[in-house]
Write a protein that holds these residues in place. Structure first.
Motif, PDB file in Angstrom:
ATOM      1  N   ILE A 143       0.831  -1.205   0.000  1.00  0.00           N
ATOM      2  CA  ILE A 143       0.000   0.000   0.000  1.00  0.00           C
ATOM      3  C   ILE A 143       0.868   1.259   0.000  1.00  0.00           C
ATOM      4  O   ILE A 143       0.462   2.303  -0.505  1.00  0.00           O
ATOM      5  N   ALA A 144       2.083   1.155   0.548  1.00  0.00           N
ATOM      6  CA  ALA A 144       2.993   2.306   0.542  1.00  0.00           C
ATOM      7  C   ALA A 144       3.377   2.663  -0.890  1.00  0.00           C
ATOM      8  O   ALA A 144       3.473   3.850  -1.238  1.00  0.00           O
ATOM      9  N   TYR A 145       3.590   1.657  -1.718  1.00  0.00           N
ATOM     10  CA  TYR A 145       3.914   1.913  -3.125  1.00  0.00           C
ATOM     11  C   TYR A 145       2.768   2.633  -3.820  1.00  0.00           C
ATOM     12  O   TYR A 145       2.982   3.603  -4.564  1.00  0.00           O
ATOM     13  N   LEU A 146       1.542   2.179  -3.579  1.00  0.00           N
ATOM     14  CA  LEU A 146       0.388   2.789  -4.231  1.00  0.00           C
ATOM     15  C   LEU A 146       0.223   4.249  -3.821  1.00  0.00           C
ATOM     16  O   LEU A 146      -0.059   5.120  -4.642  1.00  0.00           O
ATOM     17  N   ILE A 147       0.405   4.508  -2.531  1.00  0.00           N
ATOM     18  CA  ILE A 147       0.200   5.865  -2.024  1.00  0.00           C
ATOM     19  C   ILE A 147       1.312   6.792  -2.486  1.00  0.00           C
ATOM     20  O   ILE A 147       1.063   7.889  -2.998  1.00  0.00           O
ATOM     21  N   ALA A 195      10.778  21.710  -1.796  1.00  0.00           N
ATOM     22  CA  ALA A 195      11.286  20.341  -1.706  1.00  0.00           C
ATOM     23  C   ALA A 195      11.909  20.061  -0.341  1.00  0.00           C
ATOM     24  O   ALA A 195      11.705  18.982   0.228  1.00  0.00           O
ATOM     25  N   THR A 196      12.652  21.025   0.191  1.00  0.00           N
ATOM     26  CA  THR A 196      13.290  20.839   1.494  1.00  0.00           C
ATOM     27  C   THR A 196      12.260  20.628   2.593  1.00  0.00           C
ATOM     28  O   THR A 196      12.438  19.781   3.486  1.00  0.00           O
ATOM     29  N   ALA A 197      11.164  21.375   2.519  1.00  0.00           N
ATOM     30  CA  ALA A 197      10.103  21.212   3.512  1.00  0.00           C
ATOM     31  C   ALA A 197       9.534  19.798   3.467  1.00  0.00           C
ATOM     32  O   ALA A 197       9.337  19.158   4.511  1.00  0.00           O
ATOM     33  N   MET A 198       9.275  19.282   2.273  1.00  0.00           N
ATOM     34  CA  MET A 198       8.738  17.929   2.133  1.00  0.00           C
ATOM     35  C   MET A 198       9.745  16.880   2.585  1.00  0.00           C
ATOM     36  O   MET A 198       9.389  15.883   3.216  1.00  0.00           O
ATOM     37  N   ILE A 199      11.011  17.095   2.259  1.00  0.00           N
ATOM     38  CA  ILE A 199      12.047  16.132   2.648  1.00  0.00           C
ATOM     39  C   ILE A 199      12.182  16.076   4.165  1.00  0.00           C
ATOM     40  O   ILE A 199      12.246  14.983   4.762  1.00  0.00           O
ATOM     41  N   VAL A 200      12.207  17.237   4.815  1.00  0.00           N
ATOM     42  CA  VAL A 200      12.339  17.280   6.273  1.00  0.00           C
ATOM     43  C   VAL A 200      11.133  16.630   6.945  1.00  0.00           C
ATOM     44  O   VAL A 200      11.278  15.827   7.885  1.00  0.00           O
ATOM     45  N   ILE A 203      11.406  12.838   6.552  1.00  0.00           N
ATOM     46  CA  ILE A 203      12.411  12.247   7.438  1.00  0.00           C
ATOM     47  C   ILE A 203      11.909  12.195   8.881  1.00  0.00           C
ATOM     48  O   ILE A 203      12.077  11.179   9.574  1.00  0.00           O
ATOM     49  N   LEU A 204      11.302  13.280   9.342  1.00  0.00           N
ATOM     50  CA  LEU A 204      10.769  13.307  10.712  1.00  0.00           C
ATOM     51  C   LEU A 204       9.668  12.272  10.892  1.00  0.00           C
ATOM     52  O   LEU A 204       9.604  11.592  11.933  1.00  0.00           O
ATOM     53  N   LEU A 205       8.799  12.153   9.883  1.00  0.00           N
ATOM     54  CA  LEU A 205       7.728  11.156   9.951  1.00  0.00           C
ATOM     55  C   LEU A 205       8.304   9.752  10.003  1.00  0.00           C
ATOM     56  O   LEU A 205       7.854   8.904  10.786  1.00  0.00           O
ATOM     57  N   GLY A 206       9.304   9.496   9.167  1.00  0.00           N
ATOM     58  CA  GLY A 206       9.928   8.174   9.165  1.00  0.00           C
ATOM     59  C   GLY A 206      10.689   7.883  10.436  1.00  0.00           C
ATOM     60  O   GLY A 206      10.729   6.743  10.906  1.00  0.00           O
ATOM     61  N   LYS A 207      11.298   8.916  11.025  1.00  0.00           N
ATOM     62  CA  LYS A 207      12.133   8.726  12.215  1.00  0.00           C
ATOM     63  C   LYS A 207      11.304   8.501  13.472  1.00  0.00           C
ATOM     64  O   LYS A 207      11.627   7.633  14.286  1.00  0.00           O
ATOM     65  N   PHE A 208      10.247   9.253  13.639  1.00  0.00           N
ATOM     66  CA  PHE A 208       9.546   9.256  14.920  1.00  0.00           C
ATOM     67  C   PHE A 208       8.243   8.455  14.925  1.00  0.00           C
ATOM     68  O   PHE A 208       7.699   8.208  15.996  1.00  0.00           O
ATOM     69  N   SER A 209       7.739   8.079  13.764  1.00  0.00           N
ATOM     70  CA  SER A 209       6.517   7.284  13.753  1.00  0.00           C
ATOM     71  C   SER A 209       6.811   5.857  14.216  1.00  0.00           C
ATOM     72  O   SER A 209       7.789   5.245  13.795  1.00  0.00           O
ATOM     73  N   THR A 210       5.966   5.339  15.070  1.00  0.00           N
ATOM     74  CA  THR A 210       6.152   3.975  15.584  1.00  0.00           C
ATOM     75  C   THR A 210       5.421   2.945  14.725  1.00  0.00           C
ATOM     76  O   THR A 210       5.566   1.747  14.957  1.00  0.00           O
ATOM     77  N   GLY A 212       4.972   0.972  11.336  1.00  0.00           N
ATOM     78  CA  GLY A 212       5.875   0.613  10.245  1.00  0.00           C
ATOM     79  C   GLY A 212       5.476   1.204   8.907  1.00  0.00           C
ATOM     80  O   GLY A 212       6.319   1.714   8.168  1.00  0.00           O
ATOM     81  N   LEU A 213       4.186   1.147   8.565  1.00  0.00           N
ATOM     82  CA  LEU A 213       3.725   1.655   7.277  1.00  0.00           C
ATOM     83  C   LEU A 213       3.899   3.165   7.185  1.00  0.00           C
ATOM     84  O   LEU A 213       4.407   3.690   6.185  1.00  0.00           O
ATOM     85  N   ILE A 214       3.487   3.889   8.226  1.00  0.00           N
ATOM     86  CA  ILE A 214       3.587   5.343   8.219  1.00  0.00           C
ATOM     87  C   ILE A 214       5.052   5.776   8.179  1.00  0.00           C
ATOM     88  O   ILE A 214       5.423   6.728   7.478  1.00  0.00           O
ATOM     89  N   SER A 215       5.888   5.079   8.931  1.00  0.00           N
ATOM     90  CA  SER A 215       7.312   5.394   8.921  1.00  0.00           C
ATOM     91  C   SER A 215       7.910   5.206   7.532  1.00  0.00           C
ATOM     92  O   SER A 215       8.683   6.043   7.048  1.00  0.00           O
ATOM     93  N   GLN A 216       7.537   4.127   6.883  1.00  0.00           N
ATOM     94  CA  GLN A 216       8.052   3.874   5.541  1.00  0.00           C
ATOM     95  C   GLN A 216       7.549   4.914   4.544  1.00  0.00           C
ATOM     96  O   GLN A 216       8.302   5.354   3.666  1.00  0.00           O
ATOM     97  N   LEU A 217       6.308   5.331   4.677  1.00  0.00           N
ATOM     98  CA  LEU A 217       5.768   6.380   3.812  1.00  0.00           C
ATOM     99  C   LEU A 217       6.581   7.668   3.959  1.00  0.00           C
ATOM    100  O   LEU A 217       6.847   8.362   2.969  1.00  0.00           O
ATOM    101  N   GLY A 218       6.968   7.977   5.203  1.00  0.00           N
ATOM    102  CA  GLY A 218       7.769   9.170   5.436  1.00  0.00           C
ATOM    103  C   GLY A 218       9.109   9.110   4.727  1.00  0.00           C
ATOM    104  O   GLY A 218       9.509  10.065   4.040  1.00  0.00           O
ATOM    105  N   TYR A 219       9.800   7.985   4.877  1.00  0.00           N
ATOM    106  CA  TYR A 219      11.109   7.852   4.228  1.00  0.00           C
ATOM    107  C   TYR A 219      10.981   7.855   2.704  1.00  0.00           C
ATOM    108  O   TYR A 219      11.804   8.455   2.002  1.00  0.00           O
ATOM    109  N   LEU A 220       9.963   7.184   2.175  1.00  0.00           N
ATOM    110  CA  LEU A 220       9.762   7.166   0.729  1.00  0.00           C
ATOM    111  C   LEU A 220       9.427   8.559   0.200  1.00  0.00           C
ATOM    112  O   LEU A 220       9.848   8.931  -0.899  1.00  0.00           O
TER     113      LEU A 220
END
Length: 258
Positions: A143-147, A195-200, A203-210, A212-220
């Motif tokens: 689902i992360a790929y689709l989103i 772009a910097t705002a979205m990247i930051v 990264i924060l979403l991927g780092k602090f979300s507990t 797994g799916l939401i964290s991966q969405l952040g990093y992607l």
């Protein structure tokens, strides 16, 4: 695979059970109704993946031996059903999304070549984003790929639109080399800021979300935005320069200087 075998052995097992007379009526109602009986199987498995899907297939096969009608619930089962349901439609959905963006660009840019060029640039960034987990030997939630593919296309194509529109304006008074240089210098700050705002945020979403799916969405999101940024600022200007003649011929009301 030992987990799969142990679960299937448990499902196949017919033996001693706790007599219903030992249970309170309130507890029994949670497990039995007039038409169905609830069975709970706890497994140590990922939300998705080949082993998880194999496990679900084996559980279904085992249950089918004893029950004609049954329903399976759980996170892994939901992902399994989503995969089977959506896979067939994924290509169609992607084509519709790309076509919709193409039509919008066609109407706004009044060009036949620019929509193809801009969509191709962002789609390339999406493919790069989706290839990163492969080279890192990590899995991606389906689902992360689709989103993320939809979000990245819709959110970062604006960078390409901004740069291409500026290039068309610059070409009215400058040659294509100077126009490309001026375009990058005049749009880089705006593109980098967004772009910097979205990247930051990614990264924060991927780092602090507990989760797994939401964290991966952040990093992607962070990786995808970075890929789009690089392509728009470092690749797209060169493409506009190289295809300058084609763009002029296929764009309405253009008056490029030589």
């Amino acid at each position: 695979m030992s987990k799969v075998k142990s679960v299937i052995s448990y499902v196949d097992m017919v033996g001693e059970t706790i007599p219903t007379s030992f249970l309170d009526e309130s507890d029994l109602k949670k497990l039995n109704s007039d038409n169905y009986t609830r069975m709970i199987v706890s497994v140590d498995a990922d939300f998705e993946g080949e082993d998880t899907y194999k496990l679900i297939d084996d559980i279904k096969a085992a249950i089918s031996k004893y029950y004609g009608e049954y329903y399976l619930l759980g996170e892994g089962v939901s992902t399994y059903d989503l995969k089977n349901t959506v896979t067939a439609d994924m290509t169609t959905v992607n084509i519709i999304a790309i076509a919709a963006v193409f039509i919008v660009l066609l109407l706004t840019e009044k060009s036949l070549s620019l929509p193809i060029l801009l969509v191709a640039a962002i789609e390339t960034a999406i493919y790069i984003n989706m290839s990163v987990p492969y080279y890192r030997s990590s899995s991606v939630f389906y689902i992360a790929y689709l989103i993320i593919s939809s979000i990245q296309l819709g959110a970062t194509v604006d960078y390409a639109i901004l740069l291409s529109e500026r290039y068309l304006e610059e070409r009215k008074s400058l040659n294509k080399a100077d126009a490309a240089i001026n375009t990058v210098s005049m749009t880089a700050v705006s593109i980098l800021t967004s772009a910097t705002a979205m990247i930051v945020v990614g990264i924060l979403l991927g780092k602090f979300s507990t989760h797994g799916l939401i964290s991966q969405l952040g990093y992607l999101l962070a990786i995808g935005t970075t890929a789009s940024l690089v392509i728009v600022l470092f690749v797209l200007p060169g493409l506009l320069y190289s295809l300058d003649g084609l763009i002029q011929k296929t764009t309405k009301n253009t008056e490029f200087v030589n």
